[in-house]
Motif scaffolding. Structure first.
Motif, PDB file in Angstrom:
ATOM      1  N   SER A  34       2.710  -8.402   3.552  1.00 31.12           N
ATOM      2  CA  SER A  34       1.629  -9.121   4.242  1.00 31.12           C
ATOM      3  C   SER A  34       0.496  -8.175   4.604  1.00 31.12           C
ATOM      4  O   SER A  34      -0.673  -8.559   4.564  1.00 31.12           O
ATOM      5  CB  SER A  34       2.159  -9.808   5.503  1.00 31.12           C
ATOM      6  N   THR A  35       0.835  -6.944   4.941  1.00 27.67           N
ATOM      7  CA  THR A  35      -0.207  -5.971   5.274  1.00 27.67           C
ATOM      8  C   THR A  35      -1.084  -5.725   4.047  1.00 27.67           C
ATOM      9  O   THR A  35      -2.315  -5.680   4.150  1.00 27.67           O
ATOM     10  CB  THR A  35       0.443  -4.656   5.744  1.00 27.67           C
ATOM     11  N   PHE A  38      -0.227   2.225  10.685  1.00 26.57           N
ATOM     12  CA  PHE A  38      -0.418   1.759  12.064  1.00 26.57           C
ATOM     13  C   PHE A  38       0.135   2.793  13.026  1.00 26.57           C
ATOM     14  O   PHE A  38       1.287   3.205  12.865  1.00 26.57           O
ATOM     15  CB  PHE A  38       0.343   0.455  12.313  1.00 26.57           C
ATOM     16  N   ALA A  65       2.842   1.267   6.704  1.00 32.55           N
ATOM     17  CA  ALA A  65       3.163  -0.083   6.219  1.00 32.55           C
ATOM     18  C   ALA A  65       2.875  -0.201   4.731  1.00 32.55           C
ATOM     19  O   ALA A  65       3.650  -0.779   3.978  1.00 32.55           O
ATOM     20  CB  ALA A  65       2.375  -1.112   7.012  1.00 32.55           C
ATOM     21  N   HIS A  70      10.198 -14.515  -0.776  1.00 33.09           N
ATOM     22  CA  HIS A  70      11.562 -14.002  -0.752  1.00 33.09           C
ATOM     23  C   HIS A  70      12.435 -14.723  -1.763  1.00 33.09           C
ATOM     24  O   HIS A  70      13.522 -14.268  -2.078  1.00 33.09           O
ATOM     25  CB  HIS A  70      12.185 -14.218   0.632  1.00 33.09           C
ATOM     26  N   GLU A  94      11.830  -6.438   0.678  1.00 36.82           N
ATOM     27  CA  GLU A  94      12.444  -6.955   1.897  1.00 36.82           C
ATOM     28  C   GLU A  94      11.486  -6.985   3.073  1.00 36.82           C
ATOM     29  O   GLU A  94      10.401  -6.426   3.037  1.00 36.82           O
ATOM     30  CB  GLU A  94      13.721  -6.205   2.228  1.00 36.82           C
ATOM     31  N   SER A  95      11.902  -7.661   4.095  1.00 41.70           N
ATOM     32  CA  SER A  95      11.096  -7.856   5.285  1.00 41.70           C
ATOM     33  C   SER A  95      10.611  -6.516   5.817  1.00 41.70           C
ATOM     34  O   SER A  95      11.378  -5.566   5.915  1.00 41.70           O
ATOM     35  CB  SER A  95      11.956  -8.559   6.327  1.00 41.70           C
ATOM     36  N   GLY A  96       9.321  -6.438   6.124  1.00 42.31           N
ATOM     37  CA  GLY A  96       8.777  -5.218   6.702  1.00 42.31           C
ATOM     38  C   GLY A  96       8.357  -4.183   5.677  1.00 42.31           C
ATOM     39  O   GLY A  96       7.921  -3.100   6.042  1.00 42.31           O
ATOM     40  N   CYS A  97       8.445  -4.486   4.385  1.00 41.70           N
ATOM     41  CA  CYS A  97       8.103  -3.471   3.382  1.00 41.70           C
ATOM     42  C   CYS A  97       6.595  -3.364   3.180  1.00 41.70           C
ATOM     43  O   CYS A  97       6.125  -2.476   2.481  1.00 41.70           O
ATOM     44  CB  CYS A  97       8.814  -3.724   2.062  1.00 41.70           C
ATOM     45  N   GLY A  98       5.814  -4.279   3.768  1.00 38.27           N
ATOM     46  CA  GLY A  98       4.364  -4.135   3.725  1.00 38.27           C
ATOM     47  C   GLY A  98       3.625  -5.173   2.900  1.00 38.27           C
ATOM     48  O   GLY A  98       2.433  -5.036   2.661  1.00 38.27           O
ATOM     49  N   PRO A 126      11.024   2.318   9.273  1.00 39.99           N
ATOM     50  CA  PRO A 126       9.692   2.598   8.727  1.00 39.99           C
ATOM     51  C   PRO A 126       8.960   3.720   9.477  1.00 39.99           C
ATOM     52  O   PRO A 126       8.005   4.291   8.967  1.00 39.99           O
ATOM     53  CB  PRO A 126       8.943   1.270   8.887  1.00 39.99           C
TER      54      PRO A 126
HETATM   55  N1  LIG Z   1      -0.685  -4.823  13.385  1.00 36.57           N
HETATM   56  C1  LIG Z   1       0.388  -4.024  13.257  1.00 36.57           C
HETATM   57  N2  LIG Z   1       0.627  -3.014  14.127  1.00 36.57           N
HETATM   58  C2  LIG Z   1       1.685  -2.205  13.986  1.00 36.57           C
HETATM   59  N3  LIG Z   1       2.609  -2.317  13.008  1.00 36.57           N
HETATM   60  C3  LIG Z   1       2.440  -3.308  12.113  1.00 36.57           C
HETATM   61  C4  LIG Z   1       1.332  -4.218  12.197  1.00 36.57           C
HETATM   62  N4  LIG Z   1       1.428  -5.111  11.177  1.00 36.57           N
HETATM   63  C5  LIG Z   1       2.543  -4.776  10.497  1.00 36.57           C
HETATM   64  N5  LIG Z   1       3.152  -3.693  11.052  1.00 36.57           N
HETATM   65  C6  LIG Z   1       4.365  -3.024  10.556  1.00 36.57           C
HETATM   66  O1  LIG Z   1       4.135  -2.709   9.214  1.00 36.57           O
HETATM   67  C7  LIG Z   1       5.301  -2.921   8.426  1.00 36.57           C
HETATM   68  C8  LIG Z   1       4.995  -3.896   7.309  1.00 36.57           C
HETATM   69  O2  LIG Z   1       4.807  -5.204   7.857  1.00 36.57           O
HETATM   70  P1  LIG Z   1       4.438  -6.475   6.968  1.00 36.57           P
HETATM   71  O3  LIG Z   1       4.187  -7.595   7.889  1.00 36.57           O
HETATM   72  O4  LIG Z   1       3.384  -6.116   6.006  1.00 36.57           O
HETATM   73  O5  LIG Z   1       5.797  -6.714   6.184  1.00 36.57           O
HETATM   74  P2  LIG Z   1       6.188  -7.867   5.155  1.00 36.57           P
HETATM   75  O6  LIG Z   1       6.613  -7.175   3.904  1.00 36.57           O
HETATM   76  O7  LIG Z   1       5.103  -8.870   5.053  1.00 36.57           O
HETATM   77  O8  LIG Z   1       7.477  -8.477   5.852  1.00 36.57           O
HETATM   78  P3  LIG Z   1       7.995 -10.017   5.913  1.00 36.57           P
HETATM   79  O9  LIG Z   1       8.676 -10.257   4.607  1.00 36.57           O
HETATM   80  O10 LIG Z   1       8.970  -9.982   7.049  1.00 36.57           O
HETATM   81  O11 LIG Z   1       6.817 -10.899   6.162  1.00 36.57           O
HETATM   82  C9  LIG Z   1       6.372  -3.370   9.399  1.00 36.57           C
HETATM   83  O12 LIG Z   1       7.134  -2.251   9.783  1.00 36.57           O
HETATM   84  C10 LIG Z   1       5.589  -3.928  10.556  1.00 36.57           C
HETATM   85  O13 LIG Z   1       6.337  -3.819  11.749  1.00 36.57           O
END
Ligand SMILES: Nc1ncnc2c1ncn2[C@@H]1O[C@H](COP(=O)(O)OP(=O)(O)OP(=O)(O)O)[C@@H](O)[C@H]1O
Ligand SMILES: Nc1ncnc2c1ncn2[C@@H]1O[C@H](COP(=O)(O)OP(=O)(O)OP(=O)(O)O)[C@@H](O)[C@H]1O
Ligand SMILES: [Mg+2]
Ligand SMILES: [Mg+2]
Lengths: 329, 325
Positions: free
Chosen positions: A57-58, A17, A32, A213, A51-55, A277
């Motif tokens: 959900s992406t 992103f 991500a 988690h 952990e949170s933000g590791c990607g 990140p």
């Molecule tokens: N649409 C977007 N635009 C910009 N950055 C994004 C977008 N979606 C996610 N990110 C960034 O990508 C990284 C991964 O996010 P993601 O939501 O996949 O994390 P996650 O592992 O699902 O976290 P959580 O456990 O908190 O749900 C994070 O740094 C987030 O801020």
């Protein structure tokens, strides 16, 4: 090898992103997801942790075709592009998602019937078959078919999550993504939903990618587990390997951090900065927090995922040295 | 034994609807000593948060303290005036709120909100306080704390907001810390660090901690004693180890059996998790007799008619159940 085609194969997937883009210079990239390889076998539950933000959900959104990848391939039953970029209609049969929060993920103005009927109609189901399939699906998720005409606010949290599951399954998708399916639910309701998800997987032969988690839930539900750190898989293996024989220092720290009601233990403390990140560390991305890191871990190129035992892969330069005594590397 | 720092005695919290008082919390008693961590567990809606809010004087209509005493450092917090309560709050009693967004000021940078605690309660200058605020953010593992200090709450992720909340609550080294689900939005590794921080504070300063959580594993690790709440009542109060090894109340036993316990699958294979039938009743519809009786697998005839009193257990602790009555 006579191994059947996995239902889902992800190859070198990346989702980047652009972030900010200051007054000067190009925008910086959040990587991500940054080079993920994964497979999901038919009928398997793959637990995805990190952990949170590791990607996580992406990655899930890319599988659902809702997030176009920057690089890499997603193959569904050996066919590329079945999800990403495909028409909404085709996508819907590939993968569906169960969301974390059963309160915000259902449309409050739609009855259960409407919620389940819309996707069926879109896929050309008509007439009495609609009612039959809705009734059958409600029974599958443990709701009485008479409840179909009620609205979300008339249901408890656990019942709403059942509706969310019914919505995800109604088109019989090949992959079901569960993103924190029970973390918003109460403890006793959690048990009901976990039991239900496992029953449905058996009865309907479903394949799950489950993000959570709660490592107790992951251990209970998963056949295989993938551990992510800053956009990359750092360890994957059979659930027994991950929980009983974790090899990557990050996986070890995760497992050591879980409080166990029957055993008081001091948790293992990670040192160093929580990573940014936007500016991931060089070399192994975990090295600034790793209790086992050596000078070589900072250097490029970053370590690759290496097989250390059948089905057990680890991304760590020191994987062999870190093998417990009596275990071969 | 010296006097406990906090003694809650027969606390009742009323929910008043149309002039009718419903006891959302009834006859709840427990004590917490200096340096002790007391856990409170139970399903959603059991009254954990309202109990904590009563202790810090933040119940608002339709909720109010209906009866009982809250003894703390020579005061009865159930009776204390608003001004005295304000003075105690933040300095001697502080709370990590379950929902950080409601507790943070949306119009003020988070660093300033932490700094304010040092100015108000420790007589620090703003310059000094801002510096300490950055240190406080670093101590709760906020990355780039000097930059983050300038952010407003809406610019932070849920987990970051929760850490800010924790930094505010810990800022002045309170005597009593009320931690309401302090780590739910955090990752296990960060959770472990925050819990360690609370543990260290408690050990070093003798802070008494009321730890509220859904996570029984966390409670068992952090607490010496645990209270289990159901529908506004304390149904069991024991040493943490005893509660988990040998629960006395059927509700407690149900909660424990519904958990996917780490290691259980490896040891015994995958067993179906035990479900507790039904849901927690609402405050206006508590059943007669034992409030758990409609969901209880071990119900006796009298359970639906008579409210069980607290019984002392031979092994120590108390339970509210006719099976022990
Ligand atoms: N649409 C977007 N635009 C910009 N950055 C994004 C977008 N979606 C996610 N990110 C960034 O990508 C990284 C991964 O996010 P993601 O939501 O996949 O994390 P996650 O592992 O699902 O976290 P959580 O456990 O908190 O749900 C994070 O740094 C987030 O801020
Ligand atoms: N402002 C309010 N108005 C009306 N009822 C309320 C209010 N606040 C709480 N309640 C009710 O009081 C009861 C106890 O609520 P409380 O928030 O203490 O539960 P809890 O045990 O903290 O649950 P959770 O685990 O979900 O946080 C619930 O039935 C709740 O619906
Ligand atoms: Mg996510
Ligand atoms: Mg609460």
């Amino acid at each position: 090898m006579a191994e059947s085609t996995p239902i889902l194969r992800i190859e070198d997937l990346a989702v980047h992103f652009p972030q900010g883009g200051g007054l000067f210079g190009a925008p910086r990239m959040v990587r991500a997801v940054d080079g993920v390889d994964l497979t999901l076998a038919r009928g398997e539950c793959l637990g995805l942790v990190g952990e949170s933000g590791c990607g996580k959900s992406t990655l899930a959104l890319a599988v659902l075709g809702l997030q176009p990848p920057t690089r890499g391939r997603i193959l569904v039953e050996g066919v590329e592009g079945a999800a990403a970029g495909a028409a909404r209609k085709a996508r819907a049969r590939v993968a569906q998602m169960v969301f974390q929060d059963p309160y915000s993920s259902l449309n409050p103005r739609q009855s259960v019937r409407r919620t389940l009927e819309a996707p069926l109609r879109l896929h050309g189901v008509a007439g009495s078959e609609i009612d039959d399939r809705i009734a059958a699906m409600l029974k599958h998720v443990g709701l009485r078919p008479e409840l179909a005409d009620r609205y979300p606010h008339e249901f408890s949290g656990g019942q709403r999550q059942r509706i969310g599951i019914a919505r995800a399954l109604i088109l019989e998708p090949r992959v079901v993504v569960l993103d924190e399916p029970v973390s918003a639910l109460d403890v006793s309701i959690r048990a009901q939903i976990i039991n239900l998800l496992l029953d449905l997987k058996e009865r309907l032969g479903l394949s799950y990618i489950m993000i959570s988690h709660d490592l107790g839930v992951v251990e209970h539900m998963s056949d295989r587990v993938a551990v992510m750190y800053l956009g990359r898989i750092v360890e994957t293996g059979d659930w027994r390997d991950i929980f009983a024989r974790p090899r990557h220092p990050y996986t070890r720290a995760l497992i050591a951090a879980i409080p166990d009601p029957f055993e008081k233990k001091r948790t293992m403390r990670m040192t160093g900065e929580v990573p940014n990140p936007l500016a991931p560390p060089s070399g192994c991305r975990f090295h600034p927090r790793c209790p086992e890191a050596r000078e070589a871990c900072r250097a490029e190129p970053a370590p690759q995922l290496e097989t250390i035992a059948a089905g057990h892969r680890v991304r760590c330069l020191r994987a062999a040295e870190l093998a417990p005594a009596g275990e071969t590397a | 034994m010296s006097e406990p720092l906090l003694a809650v005695e027969n606390l009742r919290i009323d929910l008043t609807i149309g002039g009718v008082h419903h006891a959302a919390v009834k006859d709840v008693s427990f004590t917490i000593g200096r340096g002790e961590t007391f856990g409170l567990v139970g399903e959603s809606g059991c009254g954990k948060s309202v109990t904590a809010l009563a202790l810090i004087g933040l119940l608002r209509p339709p909720l109010s303290v209906g009866a009982g005493a809250i003894r703390f450092k020579g005061h009865d917090l159930a009776q204390i005036g608003a001004d005295d309560m304000r003075r105690l709050r933040g300095a001697s009693v502080s709370m990590i709120f379950q929902e950080p967004m409601t507790a943070l000021n949306p119009l003020s940078p988070v660093g300033r909100q932490i700094a304010e605690m040092f100015v108000l309660h420790k007589g620090a200058t703003w310059v000094e306080a801002e510096k300490r605020a950055v240190e406080a953010l670093a101590s709760v593992r906020v990355p780039a704390p000097d930059r983050r200090a300038k952010d407003y709450p809406h610019q932070l992720s849920g987990g970051m907001r929760q850490r800010v909340m924790i930094a505010i609550a810990l800022a002045c080294g309170p005597d009593l810390l009320l931690a309401d689900e302090p780590t739910t939005a955090l990752d296990v590794t960060v959770q472990a660090e925050i819990l360690e921080l609370i543990r260290d504070l408690s050990a070093a300063r003798g802070t008494a901690v009321l730890m509220i959580s859904h996570d029984l594993g966390l409670i068992a690790n952090m607490c010496a004693r645990v209270g289990v709440m159901y529908a506004g009542r304390l149904v069991e109060e024991r040493e943490a180890e005893d509660v988990f090894r040998d629960p006395a109340h059927p509700y407690t036993a149900g909660l424990i059996a519904s958990l996917p316990l780490l290691g259980a699958r490896a040891r015994h294979g995958r067993a179906r998790l035990q479900e507790i039938e039904g849901v927690v009743p609402s405050v206006t519809a508590f059943p007669a007799g034992c409030r758990f009786n409609p969901r209880c697998a071990e119900r006796l005839e009298r359970c639906a008619a008579d409210d069980p009193a607290e019984t002392a257990l031979a092994a120590g602790g108390r339970v509210r159940c006719w099976r022990h009555g």
